[in-house]
Every structure is written in structure tokens, then in C-alpha cells.
Design a protein around this motif. Structure first.
Motif, PDB file in Angstrom:
ATOM      1  N   PHE A  25       0.840  -1.206   0.000  1.00 39.83           N
ATOM      2  CA  PHE A  25       0.000   0.000   0.000  1.00 39.83           C
ATOM      3  C   PHE A  25       0.871   1.250   0.000  1.00 39.83           C
ATOM      4  O   PHE A  25       0.599   2.227  -0.707  1.00 39.83           O
ATOM      5  N   LYS A  26       1.963   1.203   0.770  1.00 44.29           N
ATOM      6  CA  LYS A  26       2.856   2.353   0.841  1.00 44.29           C
ATOM      7  C   LYS A  26       3.502   2.618  -0.512  1.00 44.29           C
ATOM      8  O   LYS A  26       3.712   3.772  -0.902  1.00 44.29           O
ATOM      9  N   ILE A  27       3.836   1.533  -1.244  1.00 39.95           N
ATOM     10  CA  ILE A  27       4.414   1.698  -2.578  1.00 39.95           C
ATOM     11  C   ILE A  27       3.407   2.364  -3.504  1.00 39.95           C
ATOM     12  O   ILE A  27       3.725   3.321  -4.228  1.00 39.95           O
ATOM     13  N   LEU A  28       2.173   1.861  -3.500  1.00 40.83           N
ATOM     14  CA  LEU A  28       1.122   2.450  -4.330  1.00 40.83           C
ATOM     15  C   LEU A  28       0.890   3.910  -3.962  1.00 40.83           C
ATOM     16  O   LEU A  28       0.719   4.776  -4.829  1.00 40.83           O
ATOM     17  N   GLY A  38      10.740   7.088 -11.174  1.00 39.74           N
ATOM     18  CA  GLY A  38      11.674   6.013 -11.461  1.00 39.74           C
ATOM     19  C   GLY A  38      11.909   5.155 -10.232  1.00 39.74           C
ATOM     20  O   GLY A  38      11.662   5.572  -9.098  1.00 39.74           O
ATOM     21  N   ARG A  39      12.457   3.963 -10.482  1.00 43.61           N
ATOM     22  CA  ARG A  39      12.654   3.015  -9.380  1.00 43.61           C
ATOM     23  C   ARG A  39      13.654   3.537  -8.349  1.00 43.61           C
ATOM     24  O   ARG A  39      13.463   3.377  -7.161  1.00 43.61           O
ATOM     25  N   ARG A  40      14.731   4.169  -8.819  1.00 43.49           N
ATOM     26  CA  ARG A  40      15.764   4.635  -7.887  1.00 43.49           C
ATOM     27  C   ARG A  40      15.212   5.722  -6.967  1.00 43.49           C
ATOM     28  O   ARG A  40      15.440   5.692  -5.748  1.00 43.49           O
ATOM     29  N   ASP A  47      13.086   4.203   1.360  1.00 39.17           N
ATOM     30  CA  ASP A  47      14.228   3.712   2.144  1.00 39.17           C
ATOM     31  C   ASP A  47      14.361   2.191   2.033  1.00 39.17           C
ATOM     32  O   ASP A  47      14.493   1.481   3.033  1.00 39.17           O
ATOM     33  N   VAL A  48      14.300   1.709   0.797  1.00 34.30           N
ATOM     34  CA  VAL A  48      14.484   0.282   0.526  1.00 34.30           C
ATOM     35  C   VAL A  48      15.477   0.157  -0.623  1.00 34.30           C
ATOM     36  O   VAL A  48      15.812   1.131  -1.303  1.00 34.30           O
ATOM     37  N   THR A  49      15.978  -1.052  -0.855  1.00 29.65           N
ATOM     38  CA  THR A  49      16.902  -1.279  -1.959  1.00 29.65           C
ATOM     39  C   THR A  49      16.128  -1.381  -3.272  1.00 29.65           C
ATOM     40  O   THR A  49      14.947  -1.771  -3.283  1.00 29.65           O
ATOM     41  N   GLU A  50      16.787  -1.028  -4.355  1.00 30.21           N
ATOM     42  CA  GLU A  50      16.141  -1.138  -5.668  1.00 30.21           C
ATOM     43  C   GLU A  50      15.769  -2.585  -5.967  1.00 30.21           C
ATOM     44  O   GLU A  50      14.737  -2.858  -6.591  1.00 30.21           O
ATOM     45  N   ARG A  51      16.617  -3.494  -5.522  1.00 35.51           N
ATOM     46  CA  ARG A  51      16.368  -4.918  -5.789  1.00 35.51           C
ATOM     47  C   ARG A  51      15.079  -5.387  -5.137  1.00 35.51           C
ATOM     48  O   ARG A  51      14.257  -6.063  -5.762  1.00 35.51           O
ATOM     49  N   SER A  52      14.920  -5.058  -3.853  1.00 32.73           N
ATOM     50  CA  SER A  52      13.702  -5.483  -3.155  1.00 32.73           C
ATOM     51  C   SER A  52      12.476  -4.782  -3.710  1.00 32.73           C
ATOM     52  O   SER A  52      11.388  -5.359  -3.792  1.00 32.73           O
TER      53      SER A  52
END
Length: 348
Positions: A25-28, A38-40, A47-52
Motif C-alpha cells: 500500500f505504501k508503494i502504491l 523512477g525506481r531509484r 528507504d528500501v533497496t532497488e532490488r527489493s
């Protein structure tokens, strides 16, 4: 059940599910505020890694909730609808979760469970304590044998009536009185609470027929009796201890203290009582009733400690006692008590 109750039940049996729900939900929510993004940039914001983050956004994209372009990620119409509705669902739950987190931090214990209402005015709140306890025990008790020691009191007697036989599925439960005590009304003695809990859960119980205020000399002789010694030995091996928290002035009457002893308790500004110990506002021990069974200091050795108390009238007592509670304590309380506790300045 309400949406909040549904989520609380899911959190009880599948806490990772709620965490995943909140994370997505936080991502949305962040995409809706920053799109196209963008993803970066989004990873830095969350505050998370691009991979995750890639793992999560790929899932959301496959579900048709987001789309990607050269400019970045944006929500689809479906994604906007889901984010909006999910926000409504989580709003009430996250509010309760935030209150519980603040309360546990203020009291210095592992967890607080805050239920709706005020036990002083709504008698059904105590029943809800019992039902929530039943759920909690169902989530923490392993299969096989478990020993559960409980104290007496009006709250505990009502709580006991709301346990269910589901607890005994694949389990052998033995309920014990955490302390001796024949001075109280029979219905609220620890022995009676044990019997009721055993009846409701289809478990077993053992009674301890001893006055809690006998002399040290009498205790030395009585504890050698096999029937008493066997129960005391089991009490100290408890897997779970469930207890209430009393208001000092009320408990001074219930403990059958002499007029002089009552005066000493009141003159020392006692606020709370638990396991025969009376504490002042800052949690200092001001009076102790000689007793048989568990002491507050013994709780550090018990794997699970659950305190149950609610209502605005219990707020000061809860704050007072929690200065002495083991840090792994779980408190089941209500909005009436929690609002007053959080309103006051911290004591710890």
C-alpha cells in the motif's frame, strides 16, 4: 466482524500478511504522489533497496495496478481504485496499531492490545478481553502440554467465561492458581477462575487451598505437605501467567487487611496492586501482603506474561504497576484506559 477486527485477526495468525499489505500500500501511495517516478527515486523515498523494490513493483505490474514508461512508474485506474479502498481499510487498523505501539513504548513492555470501549461503562468490554485472550493463547501456546497460572479477581472471573474449547485442540492445558487465597469471595478466587477456565477450554485444573496471608512459619510446615508442594512446584514451571492489575484502595479491602494495615497502604499513597504487592505512582513497593505462590519478581522467568486491565479508573494503576512488570509483558486493555495513560506525562 468489522474490517478492523478482520485485520486484527489476520495480524494475530499471519502477522507477515499485514506487513506485506502495508508495504505494498505504501508503494502504491508513494507512486500516486510522485508519478511518474523512477525506481531509484522511489527506492530512496521508501528507504528500501532497488532490488527489493523491483520484486514488489513487478508483482504490482502483473496485477495491473501500475504501468511503466520511459518517464517512470504510474498507477493504472485499477491501481488508483485499489489504493483508495485499501487506504480506507487500513486507516482504522493503523490507527489502533499506532496507539498500541505508543502505549507499549510508554509503559516499557513488549506489546499492548487495545480494544474498543471503556470497561467502567461498558460491561461487554471485559468479555471482549476474554475473547481476545482466547485468540492470543491460541497463537502462542504450542501443541502438547502447557501450564497456565492465573490470578483471581472480578476481571479474571469474567474473562474466564469467554474462553473456548478450541484452545484444547491438540493441547493438554493445566490451569493453576498463581497464588493461594481464601480471603476473597469464592467466585473470584484464583481457584474458581482456574476451574472456570478449565471447564470452558476442556482442560484440567489443580486448586491450592491456602490462605494467602499465612505466616512464614506456617508456610514452612504447609509447603512440605505433598498435595500443596506438588501444586507449588507446577506453578513455578508455568508456561503462561495471566493476571489482572488492581486499584490499591479496592484491593486493600479485598485482601482483608486490618484497619491499621489499610491505613498504612493509603498513607503510603499506594496506587496499584498485583500479586499482593502494593505500588505507589512511580512503581515503588510500599506494602507487601505475605503470600504463597508467584511474586512479581518470578515473572521474569515465565515465557509468556499477560496482564489484563481496563477502564479509565484503572489507568493510574496500570501505569504504576508497569514500572515493575517484566519487559516481555503483553497488556490487554481498552480505549478508556489507554487514552488516559497516553494523555499523561510518562512516568518511566
Amino acid at each position: 466482524m468489522t474490517n478492523n477486527e478482520d485485520l486484527e485477526l489476520l495480524d494475530l495468525i499471519a502477522p507477515d500478511f499485514i506487513k506485506t499489505l502495508e508495504k505494498r500500500f505504501k508503494i502504491l501511495q508513494s507512486i500516486s504522489l510522485m508519478e511518474p517516478v523512477g525506481r531509484r527515486v522511489l527506492a530512496d523515498d521508501l528507504d528500501v533497496t532497488e532490488r527489493s523494490l523491483r520484486t514488489e513493483t513487478d508483482l504490482l505490474r502483473n496485477q495491473g495496478l501500475i504501468v511503466s514508461s520511459k518517464s517512470g512508474m504510474s498507477l493504472t485506474e485499477k491501481g488508483r481504485h485499489v489504493a483508495s479502498e485499501l487506504g480506507k481499510v487500513l486507516a482504522g487498523y493503523q490507527g489502533t496499531a499506532l496507539i498500541e505501539k505508543k502505549l507499549s513504548q510508554k509503559l516499557g513492555i513488549a506489546r499492548c492490545i487495545v480494544l474498543p470501549g471503556n470497561a467502567d461503562k461498558q460491561h461487554g468490554v471485559i468479555d471482549s478481553f476474554g475473547r481476545r485472550l482466547n485468540q492470543l493463547l491460541g497463537s502462542i501456546l504450542p501443541e502438547g502440554k502447557s501450564i497456565v497460572s492465573v490470578t483471581g479477581g472480578t476481571t479474571m472471573a469474567r474473562v474466564a467465561q469467554n474462553l473456548s474449547s478450541n484452545l484444547s485442540k491438540n493441547r493438554k492445558l493445566l490451569f493453576l492458581p498463581a497464588r493461594g487465597g481464601l480471603g476473597e469471595s469464592v467466585m473470584i478466587q484464583a481457584n474458581s477462575v482456574c476451574a472456570e477456565m478449565a471447564l470452558k477450554t476442556h482442560g484440567q485444573y489443580r486448586a491450592l487451598y491456602l490462605p494467602e496471608d499465612i505466616s512464614a512459619e506456617s508456610f514452612e510446615s504447609l509447603q512440605k505437605e505433598s498435595s500443596i508442594k506438588s501444586v507449588l512446584d507446577l506453578i513455578y514451571k508455568s508456561n503462561v501467567v495471566i493476571h489482572s492489575i488492581g486499584t490499591a484502595s479496592i484491593m486493600a479491602d479485598r485482601r482483608n487487611l486490618s484497619p491499621e494495615e489499610k491505613m498504612n497502604v493509603l498513607d503510603s499513597n499506594a496506587v496499584s496492586e498485583a500479586f499482593g504487592d502494593f505500588f505507589d505512582q512511580r512503581g515503588r513497593l510500599v506494602y507487601k501482603v505475605p503470600r504463597i505462590g508467584l511474586h512479581v519478581r518470578d515473572l521474569d522467568k515465565i515465557k509468556y506474561v499477560i496482564a489484563i486491565a481496563g477502564g479509565q479508573k484503572k489507568a493510574d494503576a496500570i501505569k504504576s504497576y508497569m514500572n515493575n512488570a517484566p519487559t516481555h509483558t503483553v497488556l490487554i486493555t481498552d480505549e478508556g484506559a489507554s487514552e488516559l495513560i497516553l494523555r499523561d506525562n510518562p512516568l518511566k
